[in-house]
Design a protein around this motif. Structure first.
Motif, PDB file in Angstrom:
ATOM      1  N   PHE A 177     -28.179  15.712 -35.823  1.00 43.17           N
ATOM      2  CA  PHE A 177     -28.307  15.177 -37.186  1.00 43.17           C
ATOM      3  C   PHE A 177     -27.177  14.202 -37.504  1.00 43.17           C
ATOM      4  N   ARG A 178     -27.398  13.360 -38.497  1.00 42.90           N
ATOM      5  CA  ARG A 178     -26.384  12.372 -38.888  1.00 42.90           C
ATOM      6  C   ARG A 178     -25.328  12.956 -39.822  1.00 42.90           C
ATOM      7  N   ILE A 179     -25.548  14.181 -40.279  1.00 44.77           N
ATOM      8  CA  ILE A 179     -24.623  14.786 -41.250  1.00 44.77           C
ATOM      9  C   ILE A 179     -23.958  16.000 -40.598  1.00 44.77           C
ATOM     10  N   ALA A 180     -22.620  16.008 -40.629  1.00 46.42           N
ATOM     11  CA  ALA A 180     -21.848  17.015 -39.873  1.00 46.42           C
ATOM     12  C   ALA A 180     -22.231  18.447 -40.222  1.00 46.42           C
ATOM     13  N   LYS A 181     -22.351  18.762 -41.519  1.00 52.70           N
ATOM     14  CA  LYS A 181     -22.607  20.168 -41.896  1.00 52.70           C
ATOM     15  C   LYS A 181     -23.975  20.640 -41.376  1.00 52.70           C
ATOM     16  N   LEU A 182     -24.945  19.691 -41.267  1.00 53.80           N
ATOM     17  CA  LEU A 182     -26.270  20.061 -40.751  1.00 53.80           C
ATOM     18  C   LEU A 182     -26.185  20.356 -39.251  1.00 53.80           C
ATOM     19  N   ASN A 183     -25.350  19.579 -38.539  1.00 51.59           N
ATOM     20  CA  ASN A 183     -25.129  19.867 -37.109  1.00 51.59           C
ATOM     21  C   ASN A 183     -24.480  21.229 -36.914  1.00 51.59           C
ATOM     22  N   GLN A 184     -23.534  21.562 -37.799  1.00 50.22           N
ATOM     23  CA  GLN A 184     -22.858  22.863 -37.690  1.00 50.22           C
ATOM     24  C   GLN A 184     -23.867  24.000 -37.851  1.00 50.22           C
ATOM     25  N   VAL A 185     -24.765  23.836 -38.846  1.00 46.74           N
ATOM     26  CA  VAL A 185     -25.793  24.864 -39.079  1.00 46.74           C
ATOM     27  C   VAL A 185     -26.702  24.978 -37.853  1.00 46.74           C
ATOM     28  N   TRP A 186     -27.097  23.828 -37.300  1.00 49.02           N
ATOM     29  CA  TRP A 186     -28.007  23.829 -36.151  1.00 49.02           C
ATOM     30  C   TRP A 186     -27.350  24.479 -34.923  1.00 49.02           C
ATOM     31  N   GLU A 187     -26.083  24.153 -34.681  1.00 47.50           N
ATOM     32  CA  GLU A 187     -25.370  24.743 -33.542  1.00 47.50           C
ATOM     33  C   GLU A 187     -25.257  26.260 -33.708  1.00 47.50           C
ATOM     34  N   LYS A 188     -24.972  26.694 -34.925  1.00 49.92           N
ATOM     35  CA  LYS A 188     -24.880  28.134 -35.198  1.00 49.92           C
ATOM     36  C   LYS A 188     -26.239  28.801 -34.983  1.00 49.92           C
ATOM     37  N   ALA A 189     -27.307  28.124 -35.449  1.00 47.73           N
ATOM     38  CA  ALA A 189     -28.666  28.689 -35.332  1.00 47.73           C
ATOM     39  C   ALA A 189     -29.057  28.885 -33.877  1.00 47.73           C
ATOM     40  N   LYS A 190     -28.615  27.955 -33.020  1.00 44.63           N
ATOM     41  CA  LYS A 190     -28.969  28.065 -31.593  1.00 44.63           C
ATOM     42  C   LYS A 190     -28.323  29.288 -30.942  1.00 44.63           C
ATOM     43  N   ARG A 191     -27.212  29.739 -31.537  1.00 43.11           N
ATOM     44  CA  ARG A 191     -26.548  30.937 -30.993  1.00 43.11           C
ATOM     45  C   ARG A 191     -27.157  32.225 -31.545  1.00 43.11           C
ATOM     46  N   MET A 192     -27.948  32.089 -32.614  1.00 44.40           N
ATOM     47  CA  MET A 192     -28.574  33.270 -33.226  1.00 44.40           C
ATOM     48  C   MET A 192     -29.885  33.592 -32.514  1.00 44.40           C
ATOM     49  N   GLN A 193     -30.336  34.804 -32.693  1.00 48.23           N
ATOM     50  CA  GLN A 193     -31.587  35.211 -32.034  1.00 48.23           C
ATOM     51  C   GLN A 193     -32.800  34.911 -32.935  1.00 48.23           C
ATOM     52  N   LEU A 194     -32.970  33.645 -33.319  1.00 51.73           N
ATOM     53  CA  LEU A 194     -34.144  33.297 -34.135  1.00 51.73           C
ATOM     54  C   LEU A 194     -35.349  33.163 -33.209  1.00 51.73           C
ATOM     55  N   SER A 195     -36.512  33.514 -33.714  1.00 49.90           N
ATOM     56  CA  SER A 195     -37.716  33.321 -32.900  1.00 49.90           C
ATOM     57  C   SER A 195     -37.929  31.809 -32.733  1.00 49.90           C
ATOM     58  N   PRO A 196     -38.656  31.378 -31.682  1.00 46.79           N
ATOM     59  CA  PRO A 196     -38.867  29.943 -31.452  1.00 46.79           C
ATOM     60  C   PRO A 196     -39.502  29.241 -32.659  1.00 46.79           C
ATOM     61  N   VAL A 197     -40.486  29.906 -33.272  1.00 44.48           N
ATOM     62  CA  VAL A 197     -41.184  29.296 -34.417  1.00 44.48           C
ATOM     63  C   VAL A 197     -40.219  29.132 -35.588  1.00 44.48           C
ATOM     64  N   ARG A 198     -39.407  30.145 -35.794  1.00 43.82           N
ATOM     65  CA  ARG A 198     -38.453  30.110 -36.914  1.00 43.82           C
ATOM     66  C   ARG A 198     -37.372  29.050 -36.680  1.00 43.82           C
ATOM     67  N   GLN A 199     -36.948  28.921 -35.434  1.00 51.26           N
ATOM     68  CA  GLN A 199     -35.944  27.898 -35.112  1.00 51.26           C
ATOM     69  C   GLN A 199     -36.526  26.492 -35.339  1.00 51.26           C
ATOM     70  N   ALA A 200     -37.777  26.320 -34.960  1.00 47.44           N
ATOM     71  CA  ALA A 200     -38.434  25.018 -35.177  1.00 47.44           C
ATOM     72  C   ALA A 200     -38.571  24.726 -36.671  1.00 47.44           C
ATOM     73  N   GLU A 201     -38.880  25.785 -37.450  1.00 50.95           N
ATOM     74  CA  GLU A 201     -38.996  25.635 -38.910  1.00 50.95           C
ATOM     75  C   GLU A 201     -37.656  25.225 -39.526  1.00 50.95           C
ATOM     76  N   LEU A 202     -36.586  25.870 -39.051  1.00 50.28           N
ATOM     77  CA  LEU A 202     -35.244  25.529 -39.543  1.00 50.28           C
ATOM     78  C   LEU A 202     -34.951  24.059 -39.241  1.00 50.28           C
ATOM     79  N   HIS A 203     -35.295  23.621 -38.032  1.00 49.25           N
ATOM     80  CA  HIS A 203     -35.019  22.232 -37.645  1.00 49.25           C
ATOM     81  C   HIS A 203     -35.709  21.264 -38.605  1.00 49.25           C
TER      82      HIS A 203
END
Length: 331
Positions: free
Chosen positions: A24-50
């Protein structure tokens, strides 16, 4: 249509200060995305977050332009963006708060739930059980009805998150101490936030529609199948639009419904692809794993992209309906 909703998606990925490609072009959104990748979100939920983060990015970049042009002097848009960001964090359990709210259910896992009590809401469960045993619905109609109930349950969940987010970010609960604290707090929040009022109105209208459907069944001229599309169509019919405007909107909603159905199909495929990948990983064949991982990655990318396009289109349609409705009311 496709070009309008894919431009942002097709732009090259931005780079961080270290020259590395970032999502993402915005730092805080990248931080959230990086954190989400370390969490055990289901694939569908991770795609929804994206796709939620993509929408947030688009809105924040638009707001930055507005600010440069001297618009949003009241700071209303900025406050809404901050609220939306906090809602995203809460929705995906990233707000640092132990979540006691029921998770949004994954419709693919409906069979795991205890029949007869599947919507975590006594009014919805009672209505659903009544409809199910009424004999008015074919099995296909029951499936469609269940999707509408599920959609309403998700909307209640969203409303509770927004309510929670608003009360926490504004700490109104600290200012209201009385035996009726909860009710009083809600009253103050509703006075302050038209967004909450609008969501509550939508919930009430949605529940009324479910009640009517459960008692009377589907009519022959049901225009749409998808709950989100039905909701937009109902809002359009209440918005004092002319026949021509309604016809034009109906056509656009048909295109949108196709997009929603396609997105749901991709979500199901992504879930199945993930299950297959786990199975192959357990067998340990490196070549096989690599092939399935590539398939899964492609599907995940496509699902995110479609989720973004669908949410962007939904946002545009909602704005269009409320804008045109307002214009008619002013005339």
């Amino acid at each position: 249509m496709a070009g309008k909703y894919s431009r942002e998606v097709n732009e090259p990925k931005p780079s961080g200060s270290d020259g590395q490609t970032v999502e993402f072009r915005i730092a805080k959104l990248n931080q959230v995305w990086e954190k989400a990748k370390r969490m055990q979100l289901s694939p569908v939920r991770q795609a929804e977050l994206h796709s939620d983060l993509k929408i947030q990015e688009k809105d924040e970049l638009q707001w930055k332009k507005m600010k440069v042009e001297g618009l949003d002097e009241s700071g209303e848009k900025e406050a809404q963006l901050r609220r939306n960001f906090n809602v995203i964090l809460a929705k995906y359990g990233m707000d640092g708060k132990r979540d006691t709210r029921p998770l949004e259910s994954n419709s693919l896992k409906d069979h795991d739930t205890k029949e007869g009590d599947i919507f975590d809401d006594p009014r919805l469960d009672k209505l659903w059980n009544k409809a199910k045993s009424s004999g008015k619905f074919s099995s296909e109609e029951l499936l469609n009805l269940k999707r509408e109930f599920q959609h309403h349950k998700d909307k209640i969940h969203e409303y509770n998150i927004l309510m929670d987010t608003v009360s926490r970010t504004e700490e109104i609960h600290k200012n209201v101490i009385s035996p009726l604290e909860g009710d009083a707090k809600e009253h103050v929040l509703h006075q302050k936030h038209t967004e909450l009022k609008q969501k509550m109105r939508n919930l009430n209208q949605g529940f009324e529609r479910l009640r009517k459907l459960s008692h009377e069944g589907f009519t022959e001229d049901s225009e749409f199948r998808e709950p989100r599309v039905i909701e937009l169509w109902e809002a359009a019919k209440r918005a004092n639009l002319s026949e021509d405007e309604l016809d034009s909107l109906k056509e656009e909603l048909r295109h949108f419904e196709t997009k929603v159905e396609k997105h749901s199909h991709y979500q199901e495929q992504l879930e199945l692809s993930h299950q297959k990948l786990q199975h192959v990983e357990a067998l340990g064949d490196t070549e096989h794993i690599k092939r399935n991982q590539e398939k899964y990655n492609t599907l995940a990318e496509k699902t995110r992209e479609m989720g973004y396009k669908m949410k962007k289109h939904l946002q545009d349609l909602s704005n269009k309906i409320s804008r045109e409705g307002l214009q008619h009311n002013e005339l």
